[in-house]
Design a protein around this motif. Structure first.
Motif, PDB file in Angstrom:
ATOM      1  N   THR A  93      10.728  -5.557   4.544  1.00  0.00           N
ATOM      2  CA  THR A  93      10.672  -6.029   3.169  1.00  0.00           C
ATOM      3  C   THR A  93      11.421  -7.332   2.963  1.00  0.00           C
ATOM      4  O   THR A  93      11.371  -7.901   1.884  1.00  0.00           O
ATOM      5  N   ALA A  94      12.127  -7.822   3.984  1.00  0.00           N
ATOM      6  CA  ALA A  94      12.894  -9.049   3.833  1.00  0.00           C
ATOM      7  C   ALA A  94      11.957 -10.238   3.639  1.00  0.00           C
ATOM      8  O   ALA A  94      10.893 -10.310   4.228  1.00  0.00           O
ATOM      9  N   THR A  95      12.375 -11.173   2.786  1.00  0.00           N
ATOM     10  CA  THR A  95      11.606 -12.399   2.586  1.00  0.00           C
ATOM     11  C   THR A  95      12.291 -13.606   3.200  1.00  0.00           C
ATOM     12  O   THR A  95      11.695 -14.663   3.283  1.00  0.00           O
ATOM     13  N   SER A  96      13.547 -13.468   3.620  1.00  0.00           N
ATOM     14  CA  SER A  96      14.269 -14.540   4.293  1.00  0.00           C
ATOM     15  C   SER A  96      15.056 -13.940   5.448  1.00  0.00           C
ATOM     16  O   SER A  96      15.320 -12.741   5.484  1.00  0.00           O
ATOM     17  N   ILE A  97      15.445 -14.793   6.400  1.00  0.00           N
ATOM     18  CA  ILE A  97      16.111 -14.290   7.601  1.00  0.00           C
ATOM     19  C   ILE A  97      17.568 -13.946   7.359  1.00  0.00           C
ATOM     20  O   ILE A  97      18.191 -13.259   8.178  1.00  0.00           O
ATOM     21  N   ALA A  98      18.131 -14.432   6.249  1.00  0.00           N
ATOM     22  CA  ALA A  98      19.510 -14.111   5.891  1.00  0.00           C
ATOM     23  C   ALA A  98      19.601 -14.037   4.371  1.00  0.00           C
ATOM     24  O   ALA A  98      18.928 -14.794   3.668  1.00  0.00           O
ATOM     25  N   PRO A  99      20.428 -13.130   3.838  1.00  0.00           N
ATOM     26  CA  PRO A  99      20.445 -12.920   2.383  1.00  0.00           C
ATOM     27  C   PRO A  99      20.920 -14.123   1.588  1.00  0.00           C
ATOM     28  O   PRO A  99      20.610 -14.238   0.401  1.00  0.00           O
ATOM     29  N   THR A 100      21.673 -15.036   2.213  1.00  0.00           N
ATOM     30  CA  THR A 100      22.178 -16.192   1.477  1.00  0.00           C
ATOM     31  C   THR A 100      21.281 -17.414   1.594  1.00  0.00           C
ATOM     32  O   THR A 100      21.600 -18.469   1.046  1.00  0.00           O
ATOM     33  N   ASP A 101      20.154 -17.304   2.275  1.00  0.00           N
ATOM     34  CA  ASP A 101      19.257 -18.448   2.421  1.00  0.00           C
ATOM     35  C   ASP A 101      18.699 -18.872   1.059  1.00  0.00           C
ATOM     36  O   ASP A 101      18.440 -18.035   0.186  1.00  0.00           O
ATOM     37  N   HIS A 102      18.503 -20.177   0.914  1.00  0.00           N
ATOM     38  CA  HIS A 102      18.029 -20.742  -0.347  1.00  0.00           C
ATOM     39  C   HIS A 102      16.516 -20.877  -0.346  1.00  0.00           C
ATOM     40  O   HIS A 102      15.932 -21.457   0.582  1.00  0.00           O
ATOM     41  N   CYS A 103      15.859 -20.349  -1.375  1.00  0.00           N
ATOM     42  CA  CYS A 103      14.417 -20.473  -1.524  1.00  0.00           C
ATOM     43  C   CYS A 103      14.098 -21.736  -2.312  1.00  0.00           C
ATOM     44  O   CYS A 103      14.535 -21.907  -3.451  1.00  0.00           O
ATOM     45  N   VAL A 104      13.355 -22.631  -1.675  1.00  0.00           N
ATOM     46  CA  VAL A 104      13.008 -23.903  -2.293  1.00  0.00           C
ATOM     47  C   VAL A 104      11.973 -23.679  -3.394  1.00  0.00           C
ATOM     48  O   VAL A 104      10.983 -22.968  -3.184  1.00  0.00           O
ATOM     49  N   THR A 105      12.188 -24.270  -4.543  1.00  0.00           N
ATOM     50  CA  THR A 105      11.238 -24.110  -5.636  1.00  0.00           C
ATOM     51  C   THR A 105      10.036 -25.022  -5.436  1.00  0.00           C
ATOM     52  O   THR A 105      10.115 -26.060  -4.779  1.00  0.00           O
ATOM     53  N   GLN A 130      26.915 -23.484   0.704  1.00  0.00           N
ATOM     54  CA  GLN A 130      25.969 -23.168  -0.354  1.00  0.00           C
ATOM     55  C   GLN A 130      24.940 -24.295  -0.429  1.00  0.00           C
ATOM     56  O   GLN A 130      25.295 -25.475  -0.414  1.00  0.00           O
ATOM     57  N   VAL A 131      23.654 -23.907  -0.539  1.00  0.00           N
ATOM     58  CA  VAL A 131      22.567 -24.874  -0.448  1.00  0.00           C
ATOM     59  C   VAL A 131      21.733 -24.846  -1.722  1.00  0.00           C
ATOM     60  O   VAL A 131      21.462 -23.776  -2.280  1.00  0.00           O
ATOM     61  N   ARG A 132      21.321 -26.029  -2.161  1.00  0.00           N
ATOM     62  CA  ARG A 132      20.411 -26.137  -3.297  1.00  0.00           C
ATOM     63  C   ARG A 132      19.442 -27.278  -3.043  1.00  0.00           C
ATOM     64  O   ARG A 132      19.858 -28.367  -2.646  1.00  0.00           O
ATOM     65  N   ALA A 133      18.154 -27.040  -3.250  1.00  0.00           N
ATOM     66  CA  ALA A 133      17.121 -28.063  -3.070  1.00  0.00           C
ATOM     67  C   ALA A 133      16.564 -28.461  -4.432  1.00  0.00           C
ATOM     68  O   ALA A 133      16.074 -27.604  -5.184  1.00  0.00           O
ATOM     69  N   LEU A 134      16.600 -29.740  -4.719  1.00  0.00           N
ATOM     70  CA  LEU A 134      16.124 -30.261  -6.005  1.00  0.00           C
ATOM     71  C   LEU A 134      14.783 -30.945  -5.807  1.00  0.00           C
ATOM     72  O   LEU A 134      14.684 -31.918  -5.039  1.00  0.00           O
ATOM     73  N   PRO A 135      13.716 -30.480  -6.470  1.00  0.00           N
ATOM     74  CA  PRO A 135      12.421 -31.154  -6.342  1.00  0.00           C
ATOM     75  C   PRO A 135      12.509 -32.591  -6.837  1.00  0.00           C
ATOM     76  O   PRO A 135      13.022 -32.853  -7.923  1.00  0.00           O
TER      77      PRO A 135
END
Length: 372
Positions: A29-41, A80-85
């Motif tokens: 059911t995991a959607t990322s390889i680690a729970p703290t990974d950032h999902c890019v919008t 901590q990671v954040r991706a800005l479109p």
């Protein structure tokens, strides 16, 4: 343990082990390889074909089957990671975009795809009709693109069995080389270019000046090539295939190092394609991602798997490390390895960024870097 065997062993293990070191399996059911990974919008509405980092900044660009080329500015602070479109352009008629590469200064993105065009996008500029400028073309869809830093040329590999070389200031190719078959993937590292074609042929070229073919050989793997990546020190390459194997081949003789192949992306009797190989420029270690939804980090020099992450619920189609090696982008997207019958409309296409810990990717043997 016998090299190349299949067994359940700790995370640091010999190359060739095919189970996930973290115990992940497909169908989880995991959607990322680690729970703290950032999902890019805003990662797109169809399959993600490539994810590329700027060589000069934490700028990430993806290409998609929906015709989009998307760009994010990635910020990182205290892991901590954040991706800005930042922007999006589209190929003409929303034709699928299959690959991208950056200019060495990171200011320009070159893209190729099913519209048979080589296109150029100056970041920070909005092109007319939001379609990047066409600088070249093939007679069939174009699968891969790279930049030759020594000559400031763009190289494109098409399904018309051609490599074409482009000066962005001219409408016609400045050179053309015939391939034995369709280009499936290519990569450029310093003066080395490697190309994997249909028919399992692999070609290497010296591209310090005018491209010269150096070696042409059959793949060390028995089945169709899926991806290829040059070593960071340009002494050879890694090639991945549809049968869950990777071949390590040295073009330049390196003392104490021999070419070999190993199994990966296999779960019990199920075999999955190796969709992408991404090297870490600092350590020379590398990641493989596959149709089993698993990311593995490897050390070819010491023949170890450094890290095996839990499987996510979808296939992983592409991946790459940023220039400094502390960020790893990977897709959660259908890879078409099972054809149209297994495609589920409406399935999300996600792009994730993993903060890379040093002990995940650093060699654990004597060799710790390329000294570069």
């Amino acid at each position: 343990m016998v090299f190349g065997s299949v067994a359940s062993v700790p995370a640091q293990q010999q190359l060739g082990v095919s189970t996930s070191a973290s115990g992940g399996t497909t169908g989880g059911t995991a959607t990322s390889i680690a729970p703290t990974d950032h999902c890019v919008t805003s990662a797109g509405n169809d399959g993600i074909s490539s994810a590329r980092w700027s060589p000069s900044a934490n700028i990430l660009v993806s290409t998609n089957w929906d015709g989009g080329v998307r760009c994010w500015e990635v910020q990182e602070s205290q892991q901590q990671v954040r991706a800005l479109p930042k922007a999006q352009v589209n190929h003409e008629n929303n034709s699928p975009v299959l690959d991208a590469c950056f200019s060495p200064d990171g200011n320009t993105v070159f893209t190729v795809g099913a519209d048979k065009a080589v296109r150029m996008w100056q970041l920070g500029q909005t092109p007319p009709n939001n379609i990047p400028q066409q600088i070249g073309a093939h007679d069939q869809p174009i699968k891969s693109v790279g930049f030759l830093e020594s000559t400031n040329l763009i190289v494109s590999g098409g399904w018309d069995n051609l490599l074409r070389f482009w000066d962005a200031r001219q409408p016609n190719p400045v050179g053309t080389l015939a391939l034995p078959e369709r280009c499936y993937d290519l990569d450029v590292q310093d003066g080395l270019m490697v190309v994997a074609t249909a028919g399992r042929t692999i070609l290497s070229y010296n591209v310090q000046g005018q491209p010269v073919e150096h070696e042409r050989k059959d793949s060390p793997l028995k089945f169709q090539s899926r991806c290829i990546a040059a070593f960071p020190d340009a002494t050879g390459y890694a090639v991945g295939s549809i049968e869950g194997r990777v071949g390590i081949h040295y073009i330049t003789k390196v003392h104490g190092k021999e070419s070999f192949a190993f199994k990966c992306h296999r779960i019990e009797n199920n075999v999955y394609p190796v969709n992408c190989i991404a090297f870490h420029r600092g350590y020379g270690t590398f990641a493989t991602v596959g149709g089993d939804g698993i990311v593995n980090f490897w050390d070819k020099d010491n023949k170890q798997r450094l890290k095996g992450f839990p499987a996510i619920q979808r296939t992983i189609s592409c991946a790459s490390f940023n220039a400094t090696g502390n960020l790893f982008a990977y897709s959660s997207s259908y890879d078409w390895s099972m054809g149209c019958s297994q495609y589920a409309p409406g399935t999300p296409n996600e792009l994730w960024i993993h903060y890379v810990l040093d002990d995940e990717i650093k060699p654990k043997g004597k060799k710790t870097s390329y000294g570069r």
